[in-house]
Design an enzyme around this catalytic site. Structure first.
Site, PDB file in Angstrom:
ATOM      1  N   PRO A  79       0.848  -1.915  -0.022  1.00  0.00           N
ATOM      2  CA  PRO A  79      -0.431   0.141  -0.065  1.00  0.00           C
ATOM      3  C   PRO A  79       0.642   1.277   0.106  1.00  0.00           C
ATOM      4  O   PRO A  79       2.062   1.287   0.152  1.00  0.00           O
ATOM      5  CB  PRO A  79      -0.426   0.005   0.719  1.00  0.00           C
ATOM      6  CG  PRO A  79      -0.696  -1.724   1.298  1.00  0.00           C
ATOM      7  CD  PRO A  79       0.393  -2.151   0.643  1.00  0.00           C
ATOM      8  N   LYS A  90      -2.692  -5.789   5.724  1.00  0.00           N
ATOM      9  CA  LYS A  90      -1.332  -5.872   5.065  1.00  0.00           C
ATOM     10  C   LYS A  90      -0.683  -5.796   5.598  1.00  0.00           C
ATOM     11  O   LYS A  90      -0.493  -5.639   6.963  1.00  0.00           O
ATOM     12  CB  LYS A  90      -1.318  -4.771   4.364  1.00  0.00           C
ATOM     13  CG  LYS A  90      -2.549  -4.818   2.861  1.00  0.00           C
ATOM     14  CD  LYS A  90      -1.931  -5.901   1.963  1.00  0.00           C
ATOM     15  CE  LYS A  90      -2.891  -5.850   0.256  1.00  0.00           C
ATOM     16  NZ  LYS A  90      -2.201  -6.399  -0.548  1.00  0.00           N
TER      17      LYS A  90
END
Length: 118
Positions: A2, A33
């Site tokens: 990200p 994540k």
């Protein structure tokens, strides 16, 4: 992997190293994540206007592979990220805007290749 881009008219002093680490951790958890894959940039002290007002505000852009591609996912992400930002920065929800961008593995380069091959 990200990418988080936070833009704000708040002063740089509002964004300590501790805040950056907390933001990274919070968004990583919201997206599901690993923290070691997060990439974050904060741009403070910008001339900004949200909803017709230059009062303190934040625009946050979240770009990620596979987790920002549906309204249902982004609704959940949004609630978690808004909770963090309102709590940590003392802003009301109407002074925060979040954009979600879905990335494909071939759109992210790392280690002299793209994520498709890693």
């Amino acid at each position: 992997m990200p990418f988080i881009d936070l833009q704000s008219n708040l002063p740089a002093s509002s964004f300590s190293e501790e805040f950056l680490k907390k933001l990274s951790s919070s968004v990583a958890a919201a997206l599901g994540k690993p923290e070691d894959r997060m990439n974050l940039v904060v741009k403070p002290g910008l001339p900004m206007l949200i909803a017709g007002s230059c009062a303190p505000c934040v625009m946050l852009s979240v770009s990620a592979i596979g987790v920002t591609d549906t309204a249902d996912k982004n609704k959940d992400h949004s609630a978690k990220i808004f909770g963090f930002l309102t709590r940590e920065l003392g802003l009301t929800e109407d002074r925060i805007v979040i954009q979600f961008h879905s990335l494909e593995p071939h759109q992210v380069g790392k280690k002299a290749t793209v994520m498709s091959f890693l």
